[in-house]
Design an enzyme around this catalytic site. Structure first.
Site, PDB file in Angstrom:
ATOM      1  N   GLY A  14       0.888  -1.091   0.139  1.00  6.84           N
ATOM      2  CA  GLY A  14      -0.061  -0.032   0.072  1.00  6.84           C
ATOM      3  C   GLY A  14       0.884   1.153   0.114  1.00  6.84           C
ATOM      4  N   GLU A  22      -4.190   0.745  -1.448  1.00 13.61           N
ATOM      5  CA  GLU A  22      -3.543  -0.544  -1.849  1.00 13.61           C
ATOM      6  C   GLU A  22      -3.223  -0.664  -3.229  1.00 13.61           C
ATOM      7  OE1 GLU A  22      -2.820  -2.917   0.609  1.00 13.61           O
ATOM      8  OE2 GLU A  22      -3.836  -1.734   2.025  1.00 13.61           O
ATOM      9  N   ARG A  40      25.615 -30.927  16.057  1.00 12.08           N
ATOM     10  CA  ARG A  40      24.166 -30.946  16.157  1.00 12.08           C
ATOM     11  C   ARG A  40      23.987 -30.635  17.824  1.00 12.08           C
ATOM     12  NH1 ARG A  40      23.143 -36.755  13.668  1.00 12.08           N
ATOM     13  NH2 ARG A  40      21.125 -36.325  14.556  1.00 12.08           N
ATOM     14  N   HIS A  89      39.742 -34.784  11.118  1.00 13.17           N
ATOM     15  CA  HIS A  89      39.362 -35.393  10.054  1.00 13.17           C
ATOM     16  C   HIS A  89      38.165 -36.542   9.935  1.00 13.17           C
ATOM     17  CE1 HIS A  89      42.967 -33.504   8.908  1.00 13.17           C
ATOM     18  NE2 HIS A  89      43.791 -34.326   9.727  1.00 13.17           N
ATOM     19  N   ASN A 104      43.377 -37.212  21.466  1.00 12.97           N
ATOM     20  CA  ASN A 104      43.275 -37.218  19.869  1.00 12.97           C
ATOM     21  C   ASN A 104      42.550 -38.177  19.392  1.00 12.97           C
ATOM     22  OD1 ASN A 104      45.212 -36.523  17.461  1.00 12.97           O
ATOM     23  ND2 ASN A 104      44.944 -38.582  17.334  1.00 12.97           N
TER      24      ASN A 104
END
Length: 348
Positions: free
Chosen positions: A71, A86, A233, A263, A277
């Protein structure tokens, strides 16, 4: 909650809700459920201006170079708001107006409800427009104020009508969240490729590398290194100075200080101590087909490359697993296990 069984427009929606306002006197703030980008600071400014000017209505407007669908704000020669038209009811000249109605308006209750009773559906959509109240207010000489936000902030009024709109809004919100984390001392190498939910806690001087996904309620300490291509997560907690590298995933897992997991590894429902580790390719098999099972790795342990940890299992302090070990029972502290299934390696 008041249910609008027939979609007859915004004025009809407010009218239906008016019965729940019996006994209430004061201001009514009209908001829309499909504007997720609206910021509380903007609403605070709107309410402040409404109250300071003792207005009957205060409209949140915006300036945009692409006003299509919104509008338009109509003003007289004295720059006073006289109406809102509008998109479908606007003529060519009105469609060229760059000042838009965001839909967010603060009203005094009594004149609002009185004016709604006089609205008729004389428009292209045959609906009762709440914006028609503004024209009625202007005709009655009531005080109409406006708070105009610039084009950058006008995006706060973006409504969600399509999946494309939703994706665009999600991107804006994601970048807002990342800016907040950056402002608190977190280094995010590439915000465009980083996804962090709200509700996470990340310590100062932690670095987040590209293509990292961090779900809600994750807690990360100071001086950590996360990613690239990493997924943390919900339920994951990392203490200070933890390194979680590329192509790794953690869920419901706690990692102690100074631990490395660099890795191609997965740990679920695990508790890992300090100075551990986690070798490349380590996997915890935490689901037995019915329940999630727990893995515990104590301080100073060394988990060799391609170790499979079949939970429930505990790796003792300073224990080691050899490359390719499949660990199906607890490992005593200070020992070395190798093989499939893993067995203690006896000293010569």
């Amino acid at each position: 909650t008041v249910y609008q069984d027939k979609l007859l427009g915004t004025a009809d929606a407010v009218k239906r809700a008016s019965s729940s306002l019996d006994g209430f006197s004061g201001n009514i703030l009209i908001l829309y459920g499909d504007q997720p980008l609206l910021e509380k600071e903007t609403l605070a400014r709107l309410l402040e201006k409404h109250n300071e000017n003792k207005a009957d209505a205060t409209i949140l407007t915006g300036i945009t170079n692409d006003p299509f669908g919104y509008g338009r704000i109509i003003r007289d020669n004295f720059s006073r708001v006289t109406a809102i038209v509008e998109e479908k009811d606007a003529d060519y000249a009105q469609r060229e107006i760059k000042e838009i109605n965001t839909g967010i308006i603060c009203f005094k209750k009594e004149p609002l409800l009185r004016s709604i009773a006089g609205i008729k559906p004389n428009n292209a959509k045959k609906e009762y427009y709440l914006t028609d109240v503004i024209k009625i207010f202007a005709q009655e000489g009531l005080r109409i104020e406006s708070l105009c936000i610039d084009e950058k902030d006008a995006g706060q009024a973006q409504g969600i009508n399509t999946r494309g709109d939703l994706i665009a809004a999600q991107k804006v919100m994601r970048l807002r969240l990342l800016e907040d984390y950056i402002g608190k001392g977190v280094s995010i190498v590439d915000p465009e490729s980083t996804f962090i939910d709200s509700g996470c806690k990340i310590g100062e001087e932690t670095v987040i590398y590209p293509f990292t996904v961090i779900d809600k309620d994750v807690k990360i300490g100071k001086l950590c290194s996360i990613g690239p291509f990493c997924h943390l997560r919900s339920g994951t907690v990392l203490e200070d100075n933890v390194l979680i590298g590329n192509f790794t995933e953690l869920v419901r897992t706690r990692i102690g200080k100074n631990t490395w997991m660099k890795h191609f590894s997965y740990l679920g429902d695990a508790v890992v101590g300090r100075n551990v580790n986690i070798g490349c390719g380590t996997v915890s098999a935490n689901f037995d087909g019915v329940n999630k099972q727990k893995t515990v790795i104590e301080d100073d342990a060394f988990i060799g490359v391609d170790t499979l940890l079949r939970a429930p299992v505990r790796i003792g302090k300073k224990a080691k697993t050899g490359a390719g070990a499949v660990v199906i029972k607890d490992v005593k502290k200070g020992t070395v296990v190798v093989g499939v299934p893993a067995r203690e390696l006896k000293k010569a």
